[in-house]
Scaffold this motif. Structure first.
Motif, PDB file in Angstrom:
ATOM      1  N   ARG A 421       0.855  -1.230   0.000  1.00  0.00           N
ATOM      2  CA  ARG A 421       0.000   0.000   0.000  1.00  0.00           C
ATOM      3  C   ARG A 421       0.871   1.254   0.000  1.00  0.00           C
ATOM      4  NH1 ARG A 421      -2.935  -2.964   3.765  1.00  0.00           N
ATOM      5  NH2 ARG A 421      -2.043  -1.786   5.516  1.00  0.00           N
ATOM      6  N   VAL A 422       1.992   1.250   0.714  1.00  0.00           N
ATOM      7  CA  VAL A 422       2.870   2.429   0.744  1.00  0.00           C
ATOM      8  C   VAL A 422       3.459   2.673  -0.643  1.00  0.00           C
ATOM      9  CG1 VAL A 422       5.061   3.314   1.653  1.00  0.00           C
ATOM     10  CG2 VAL A 422       3.404   2.227   3.181  1.00  0.00           C
ATOM     11  N   ALA A 423       3.831   1.606  -1.342  1.00  0.00           N
ATOM     12  CA  ALA A 423       4.424   1.773  -2.666  1.00  0.00           C
ATOM     13  C   ALA A 423       3.429   2.323  -3.666  1.00  0.00           C
ATOM     14  CB  ALA A 423       4.982   0.418  -3.138  1.00  0.00           C
ATOM     15  N   SER A 424       2.109   2.088  -3.479  1.00  0.00           N
ATOM     16  CA  SER A 424       1.088   2.555  -4.434  1.00  0.00           C
ATOM     17  C   SER A 424       0.701   4.025  -4.223  1.00  0.00           C
ATOM     18  CB  SER A 424      -0.175   1.666  -4.304  1.00  0.00           C
ATOM     19  OG  SER A 424      -0.754   1.818  -3.028  1.00  0.00           O
ATOM     20  N   MET A 425       1.105   4.750  -3.134  1.00  0.00           N
ATOM     21  CA  MET A 425       0.711   6.146  -2.840  1.00  0.00           C
ATOM     22  C   MET A 425       1.856   7.107  -3.144  1.00  0.00           C
ATOM     23  SD  MET A 425      -1.304   5.762   0.755  1.00  0.00           S
ATOM     24  CE  MET A 425      -2.780   4.781   0.889  1.00  0.00           C
ATOM     25  N   GLN A 747      -6.715  21.642   1.659  1.00  0.00           N
ATOM     26  CA  GLN A 747      -7.302  20.552   2.436  1.00  0.00           C
ATOM     27  C   GLN A 747      -7.141  19.206   1.690  1.00  0.00           C
ATOM     28  OE1 GLN A 747     -11.322  21.677   3.220  1.00  0.00           O
ATOM     29  NE2 GLN A 747     -10.758  23.178   4.846  1.00  0.00           N
ATOM     30  N   ARG A 748      -7.331  19.201   0.315  1.00  0.00           N
ATOM     31  CA  ARG A 748      -7.165  17.960  -0.463  1.00  0.00           C
ATOM     32  C   ARG A 748      -5.714  17.475  -0.407  1.00  0.00           C
ATOM     33  NH1 ARG A 748      -9.420  18.680  -6.351  1.00  0.00           N
ATOM     34  NH2 ARG A 748      -8.533  16.549  -6.450  1.00  0.00           N
ATOM     35  N   MET A 749      -4.768  18.371  -0.535  1.00  0.00           N
ATOM     36  CA  MET A 749      -3.357  18.011  -0.463  1.00  0.00           C
ATOM     37  C   MET A 749      -3.006  17.440   0.912  1.00  0.00           C
ATOM     38  SD  MET A 749      -1.780  21.337  -2.436  1.00  0.00           S
ATOM     39  CE  MET A 749      -0.109  20.916  -2.026  1.00  0.00           C
ATOM     40  N   ASN A 750      -3.535  18.021   1.957  1.00  0.00           N
ATOM     41  CA  ASN A 750      -3.275  17.525   3.322  1.00  0.00           C
ATOM     42  C   ASN A 750      -3.891  16.146   3.537  1.00  0.00           C
ATOM     43  OD1 ASN A 750      -1.843  19.834   4.003  1.00  0.00           O
ATOM     44  ND2 ASN A 750      -3.665  20.899   4.811  1.00  0.00           N
ATOM     45  N   ALA A 751      -5.070  15.889   2.923  1.00  0.00           N
ATOM     46  CA  ALA A 751      -5.720  14.574   3.072  1.00  0.00           C
ATOM     47  C   ALA A 751      -4.866  13.483   2.428  1.00  0.00           C
ATOM     48  CB  ALA A 751      -7.110  14.602   2.445  1.00  0.00           C
ATOM     49  N   LEU A 752      -4.278  13.739   1.214  1.00  0.00           N
ATOM     50  CA  LEU A 752      -3.412  12.761   0.557  1.00  0.00           C
ATOM     51  C   LEU A 752      -2.173  12.477   1.413  1.00  0.00           C
ATOM     52  CD1 LEU A 752      -3.619  13.998  -3.164  1.00  0.00           C
ATOM     53  CD2 LEU A 752      -4.704  11.975  -2.165  1.00  0.00           C
ATOM     54  N   LYS A 753      -1.613  13.519   1.998  1.00  0.00           N
ATOM     55  CA  LYS A 753      -0.427  13.347   2.845  1.00  0.00           C
ATOM     56  C   LYS A 753      -0.762  12.487   4.061  1.00  0.00           C
ATOM     57  CE  LYS A 753       1.994  17.603   1.613  1.00  0.00           C
ATOM     58  NZ  LYS A 753       2.504  18.901   2.120  1.00  0.00           N
ATOM     59  N   GLN A 754      -1.925  12.722   4.656  1.00  0.00           N
ATOM     60  CA  GLN A 754      -2.324  11.953   5.832  1.00  0.00           C
ATOM     61  C   GLN A 754      -2.515  10.466   5.508  1.00  0.00           C
ATOM     62  OE1 GLN A 754      -2.514  12.858   8.996  1.00  0.00           O
ATOM     63  NE2 GLN A 754      -1.749  14.899   8.420  1.00  0.00           N
ATOM     64  N   GLN A 755      -3.080  10.149   4.306  1.00  0.00           N
ATOM     65  CA  GLN A 755      -3.285   8.751   3.909  1.00  0.00           C
ATOM     66  C   GLN A 755      -1.937   8.024   3.743  1.00  0.00           C
ATOM     67  OE1 GLN A 755      -5.677   8.789   0.375  1.00  0.00           O
ATOM     68  NE2 GLN A 755      -7.519   9.560   1.457  1.00  0.00           N
ATOM     69  N   LEU A 757       0.960   8.829   5.150  1.00  0.00           N
ATOM     70  CA  LEU A 757       1.595   8.712   6.482  1.00  0.00           C
ATOM     71  C   LEU A 757       0.985   7.574   7.264  1.00  0.00           C
ATOM     72  CD1 LEU A 757       1.935  12.486   7.492  1.00  0.00           C
ATOM     73  CD2 LEU A 757       3.773  10.916   6.843  1.00  0.00           C
ATOM     74  N   LYS A 758      -0.368   7.371   7.176  1.00  0.00           N
ATOM     75  CA  LYS A 758      -1.023   6.289   7.899  1.00  0.00           C
ATOM     76  C   LYS A 758      -0.557   4.915   7.354  1.00  0.00           C
ATOM     77  CE  LYS A 758      -5.534   4.646   9.390  1.00  0.00           C
ATOM     78  NZ  LYS A 758      -5.232   3.258   9.109  1.00  0.00           N
ATOM     79  N   ALA A 759      -0.412   4.762   6.013  1.00  0.00           N
ATOM     80  CA  ALA A 759       0.045   3.490   5.421  1.00  0.00           C
ATOM     81  C   ALA A 759       1.477   3.168   5.873  1.00  0.00           C
ATOM     82  CB  ALA A 759      -0.038   3.558   3.897  1.00  0.00           C
ATOM     83  N   MET A 760       2.342   4.177   5.943  1.00  0.00           N
ATOM     84  CA  MET A 760       3.714   3.999   6.394  1.00  0.00           C
ATOM     85  C   MET A 760       3.733   3.582   7.875  1.00  0.00           C
ATOM     86  SD  MET A 760       5.533   7.221   4.474  1.00  0.00           S
ATOM     87  CE  MET A 760       7.129   6.856   5.183  1.00  0.00           C
ATOM     88  N   ALA A 761       2.849   4.122   8.680  1.00  0.00           N
ATOM     89  CA  ALA A 761       2.787   3.747  10.096  1.00  0.00           C
ATOM     90  C   ALA A 761       2.336   2.299  10.245  1.00  0.00           C
ATOM     91  CB  ALA A 761       1.822   4.693  10.827  1.00  0.00           C
TER      92      ALA A 761
END
Length: 1133
Positions: A421-425, A747-755, A757-761
């Protein structure tokens, strides 16, 4: 200039007069004392040239001094007189003349003080030592009173001596005080004050009677005497004061008679009331007596029955005591037998106690051995459980190793999924970032455009605010022109230089600590004139400004420090005629206006409407200053009717200031005669300071035009500001829309960044979980350890079984020993029980015996207590009389029961109760009332006798007093009416009689000075001062014919008279003094009218005691001393 002396002689700086007097002092050695004293008091008789040229011819009658008349008065260092002064009056009328302040009244004081009179009769000094001349240590007065030809004259000499004493005052300081002593001599022999008073009373000299002795300071007091006091004074003046004493006797006797009559009537009414009550209670008294007798017999029967019961109870108590003694003997015998059975039982009880202790020790050993056996069994059980646990753990190692491998495989799968999942984002979004940059540039361009418009708008707003400030300033100037306070301050500043600057300074520093208290003023700014509807504003402010003109520019402070600050500042600002006053009235304290001259409502009948303070509204401290300084509460406002009645108001009311229409009326009192008043009036000018209106119309028009121009400019600027603000609003709307779009993209750019970061965690967590699973140890590694432990546990189990078997053998042994001890204990117990059974039978007999003794004791005590209670009750409530004792013994011997006596007592009591009596205190009340009747009868007889005696005494004294008084008043009235008729007026003296109260008898003087008036009662308020003086002297002249006083003194009675009345009164006085048997009279006056008619019975005593004598008097003296003044010589040795 010669040394100043106060003597009854002329003293002058004129050299010729001094030489002449010096020549007169050279007298031959044989000159007697009577010749030497002639120059101090000059005696003028018409036959010797003392009177006017038209005086009646004929020589004076020989002097015939009445008993007690004054023949000679000598004074030494008395009051203002220096040295020895001699006065030789005539036997009839003596006119004592001299200007005010020359010492005429000193002669009056000498007569009173020298003859032992009281200081209060003079109304002057408060201390006797004040009559000693200043600088002298003593004085004396020697008065020669005529004996009336009955022997030697009475020469009374009083000496007053001063002495200095050192005393300690209240402050503990030493000071010197003056004390005095007074000594009397009669005909050269030392006498006491009482001896002098006795002689003076015998001669009927009454210094406390204003009809005989009327000094200058008592003239007003005589005019204020009421008609009752006048009768008393007249009675005292008639002779030996017997009429006055009889009058006082009648007053006191009538009072006693009224009191005695009231007491008699009260006693009589009380006696009748008591007799009536006694008659009503007679039947009740007899019935109650019969009831009391029956009750007495019933009580006697009850008393005897009670004592019979006491005797019966005493007999019972004695029988119970004998029974108690028998039971005690039986108990003693059984207790002796019980003592012989106690020893075997005690021995067996000891053996049983030892066996029980041994049994208890065996039980303890059994419990210990059993405990050891149970602990061995518990250890074996625990060892079995440990072996089973180790065996179960060894069998579960394979299953645990399988679960470990499955967990590691699951963790590896989760890690692979998270990495995918991290590699796909992607890490960034270039399209969104480019759009956000473009929008931010557009917003920046719009904001730069706003800065220019904002600068322009601010510049326009500053211009508009400046115009608005100018508008406010112009409006403030216009409002100030329209303000009453501003107008008033401007008008006052034109009159009081720089007042407006001082007021502005006060306003500036009012609250900055410059002043310690509040500052009020100018007063004109603090007050408001508010007239009632019926009074115009113009008149109201005119009245107020007229009354307060000098105080309108005044500032008020509340402390001296603020007053100094204001005074200094006013001086610095060169404020002309501006004062600052310090008020003692607290600003927060209300002020109630008082009206010393009365309120306006009191004078409404004259057209008076208001007082001036009713028009003014001001703070309390300002109102206090206006009332105190401008007298607003004593200035009145009236209508046209008040202006017309101003003369009546001036003479009948205390009003001194009145405003009516445009005129101010002021009532002025004469400085020479307080009863003389006149009215001043002046026209009022229109108010200049408090009036309404302004003279600044041109300035106001200029300010209005300026205000209009400024408003137009302000409106044009407002239009420009509105246009600029519209452009600003449009740009703000565009900037807001673009800002919202930027915010949405961010807000859209921040949402992509959050997704991402969550996959990496999640990937990191899966890796850590896999690592933890792999680090767990393999369970199969513990299998050899568990097998070795199981082998060791099996070897220990054999040893535990051996220990348990040994413990079981110990338990068996101790149980057998315990059973042996138990058998021995049972055997000893059976033997003990057999002995106890026998002992318990004996104990039952003892218990029965003890109970019998206790019962006998209780019975005895009960009988004894019953007897004592019965006896005490009988002694307290049924005490035996002497006749009862034998009767009780007889009844006891005969065996008569008490119940029989009680029954007879109840019958007697019932018979008594059948007699109904409403008042249980009838006997005591009847007897007490009878004693009162007897006492009142005796008192009433004595009271009746006293009333009759007092009535007879009153009638007796009245029969001798009233005819004399009536004759006296008739004689006085005839003379008084005649004297009034001679001066062209009418007068009457009449006796007022009250048949019931002799204290209400009075002499009423009625006078008529004008033909248009009727006869009016003479009072201290109705007639004028001159009219009262005329009435007083004529009444004193009328007393000449009836009084028996040796001399009379009247001081300056003629000073309130007009010349016409004075001349007429003097003629009456001379005429009355020439009649036979008239007392000697001294009349003191500073002046007499010219061309008066004198007779030979008039003696003129002229007093000239002063520092110098006018030159005209010296010329007269040198021209004809022998004619006018007689022979003169110095009397001082």
């Amino acid at each position: 200039m010669p040394r100043f002396k106060r003597e009854l002689v002329y003293e002058s700086d004129d050299e010729e007069f001094q030489d002449a007097r010096g020549e007169e002092e050279e007298e031959p050695a044989g000159v007697g004392e009577e010749e030497q004293v002639a120059d101090t008091i000059e005696r003028y008789r018409s036959g010797e040239g003392a009177g006017p040229s038209h005086a009646p011819a004929g020589a004076a009658r020989p002097d015939a001094f009445a008993k007690g008349a004054v023949k000679l008065v000598r004074m030494h260092d008395f009051m203002t007189y220096n040295g020895t002064v001699t006065v030789r009056p005539g036997a009839r009328l003596n006119l004592v003349l001299g200007p005010n302040g020359t010492g005429k009244s000193s002669l009056v004081c000498a007569l009173c003080i020298g003859l032992g009179g009281s200081l209060k009769n003079l109304g002057r000094a408060e201390d006797t030592k004040s009559f000693v001349r200043d600088g002298a240590n003593s004085c004396w007065i020697e008065t020669t009173l005529s004996s009336g030809g009955e022997g030697r004259d009475f020469v009374i000499r009083r000496t007053i001596t001063l002495r200095s004493e050192r005393v300690i005052n209240a402050d503990r300081q030493e000071e010197v005080v003056k004390r005095y002593s007074s000594d009397y001599k009669i005909n050269g022999v030392d006498r006491s004050q009482k001896d002098v008073d006795k002689l003076i009373k015998k001669l009927n000299i009454q210094f406390d009677n204003l009809c005989q002795f009327l000094p200058q300071d008592k003239v007003v007091e005589f005019s204020r005497m009421d008609k009752y006091q006048l009768l008393a004074a007249t009675e005292k003046a008639l002779g030996d004061s017997s009429l006055y004493d009889q009058h006082r006797q009648l007053v006191e006797l009538r009072k006693e008679e009224k009191i005695a009559t009231a007491e008699r009537d009260k006693s009589s009414a009380m006696l009748e009331k008591l007799k009536a009550q006694q008659a009503q209670q007679q039947r009740e008294y007899e019935r109650f007596s019969q009831r009391q007798q029956l009750t007495k017999e019933a009580r006697a029967l009850k008393r005897r029955a009670k004592w019979l019961e006491v005797a019966a109870k005493l007999k019972s108590a004695r029988a119970a005591k004998d029974k108690l003694r028998g039971e005690k003997a039986k108990l003693d015998e059984l207790e002796a037998q019980q003592q012989s059975d106690t020893a075997p039982i005690q021995a067996l009880e000891g053996k049983c106690s030892e066996l029980r202790r041994a049994r208890q020790d065996a039980d303890k050993e059994t419990k210990r051995a059993h405990g050891s056996f149970m602990r061995a069994q518990a250890a074996i059980s625990k060892h079995d459980e440990d072996v089973q646990q180790l065996t179960g753990e060894l069998m579960g190692l394979n299953e645990e190793a399988k679960r470990r491998q499955e967990a590691i495989a699951a963790a590896e799968q989760r890690l692979a999924a998270a990495s995918q999942r991290v590699a796909s984002m992607p890490e960034r979004s270039p399209e969104l970032e480019a759009r956000v940059g473009a929008l931010n540039q557009e917003i920046s361009d719009l904001r730069n455009g706003d800065y220019d418009d904002l600068g322009r708008r601010n510049e326009l707003q500053e211009q508009a605010q400046q115009k608005q400030s100018e508008i406010h300033g112009v409006r403030a100037q216009i409002d100030r022109l329209d303000s009453r306070k501003y107008q008033l301050l401007q008008r006052m500043s034109r009159k009081h230089r720089n007042l407006d600057q001082l007021y502005a300074w006060v306003e500036q520093h009012r609250h900055d600590g410059t002043f310690q208290g509040p500052v009020f003023g100018p007063i004109a700014l603090e007050m408001t004139v508010a007239p009632p509807p019926e009074l115009s504003q113009a008149l109201a402010v005119t009245y107020v400004e007229s009354a307060c003109a000098s105080w309108l520019a005044t500032f008020l402070v509340t402390c001296q420090a603020d007053e100094k600050v204001m005074t200094y500042q006013a001086t610095q600002m060169n404020c002309g005629f501006v004062r600052t006053a310090c008020s003692d009235h607290r600003p927060d304290q209300p002020f109630e206006v008082s009206y010393p001259h009365g309120t306006a409502e009191q004078y409404a009948r004259y057209g008076v409407l208001y007082t001036l303070d009713q028009l003014v509204q001001a703070p309390p401290i300002v109102m206090h200053a206006l009332v105190r300084q401008c007298r607003l509460n004593t200035a009145f406002i009236g209508n046209t009717h008040a202006a017309q009645a101003i003369e009546t108001i001036a003479h009948t009311t205390p009003i001194k200031a009145l405003f009516a229409e445009t005129t101010k009326f002021e009532v002025v009192h004469s400085q020479y005669n307080p009863n003389t008043r006149h009215v001043n009036n002046r026209q009022l000018q229109n108010a200049q300071l408090l009036c309404e209106g302004s003279n600044d119309d041109d300035l106001r028009a200029q300010l209005l035009a300026r205000e209009k121009a400024l408003k137009q400019a302000h409106e044009a600027l407002a239009v420009k500001i509105t246009a600029v603000e519209f452009g600003l609003q449009q740009r703000q709307a565009q900037m807001q829309a673009k800002g919202q779009e930027v915010e949405m993209l961010v807000q859209r750019m921040n949402a992509l960044k959050q997704q991402r970061l969550k996959a990496m965690a999640d990937e990191r967590m899966a890796a850590m979980n896999l690592m933890n699973k792999r680090e767990l140890p393999d369970p199969m590694l513990r299998q050899p350890v568990l097998k070795a432990a199981i082998d060791a546990k099996i070897g220990q189990h054999v040893e535990l079984l051996s220990n348990a078997l040994a413990a079981a053998h110990g338990v068996k042994h101790v149980i057998w020993e315990g059973q042996v001890l138990e058998l021995r204990l049972q055997e000893a117990g059976a033997q003990l029980e057999a002995l106890r059974v026998s002992s318990r039978a004996r104990e039952q007999e003892l218990t029965a015996a003890r109970n019998a003794v206790e019962g006998a004791r209780v019975a005895y005590k009960a009988h004894e207590a019953d007897y004592m209670r019965s006896k005490e009750a009988a002694e307290d409530h049924y005490k035996l009389e002497d006749e009862d004792k034998d009767e009780v013994r007889r009844l006891e011997a005969e065996g008569t029961p008490a119940s029989e006596l009680l029954k007879a007592a109840e019958e007697k009591a019932a018979e008594a109760e059948a007699i109904v009596v409403n008042n249980t205190n009838v006997i005591e009340a009847y007897q007490s009332r009878q004693r009162q009747i007897e006492e009142l009868t005796t008192d009433l007889q004595g009271q009746e006798q006293r009333v009759q005696m007092l009535t007879a005494r009153v009638e007796e004294i009245k029969g001798s007093w009233l005819p004399v008084i009536k004759d006296m008043v008739t004689t006085i009235n005839a003379s008084f009416s005649h004297n009034f008729k001679e001066i062209g007026c009418a007068g009457e003296v009449r006796l007022y009689e009250d048949p019931d109260d002799f204290d209400k008898f009075a002499i009423e003087i009625l006078v008529q000075f004008r033909t248009t008036e009727s006869m009016q009662l003479l009072t201290s308020t109705r007639q004028s001062g001159g009219e009262r003086s005329v009435s007083t002297i004529l009444y004193l002249i009328a007393l000449q014919a009836v009084t028996q006083t040796p001399f009379r003194v009247v001081d300056e009675i003629n000073q309130g008279m007009d010349p016409i009345n004075e001349r007429k009164v003097f003629q009456q006085l001379v005429s009355a003094s020439t009649e036979a048997d008239t007392p000697q009279c001294f009349m003191l006056t500073p002046k007499l009218l010219s061309d008066l008619v004198y007779s030979g019975d008039v003696t003129v005593l002229q007093i000239m005691n002063g520092a110098s004598v006018p030159a005209a008097m010296v010329a007269v003296h040198n021209a004809g001393k022998s004619k006018m003044y007689g022979k003169r010589q110095r009397l001082n040795p």
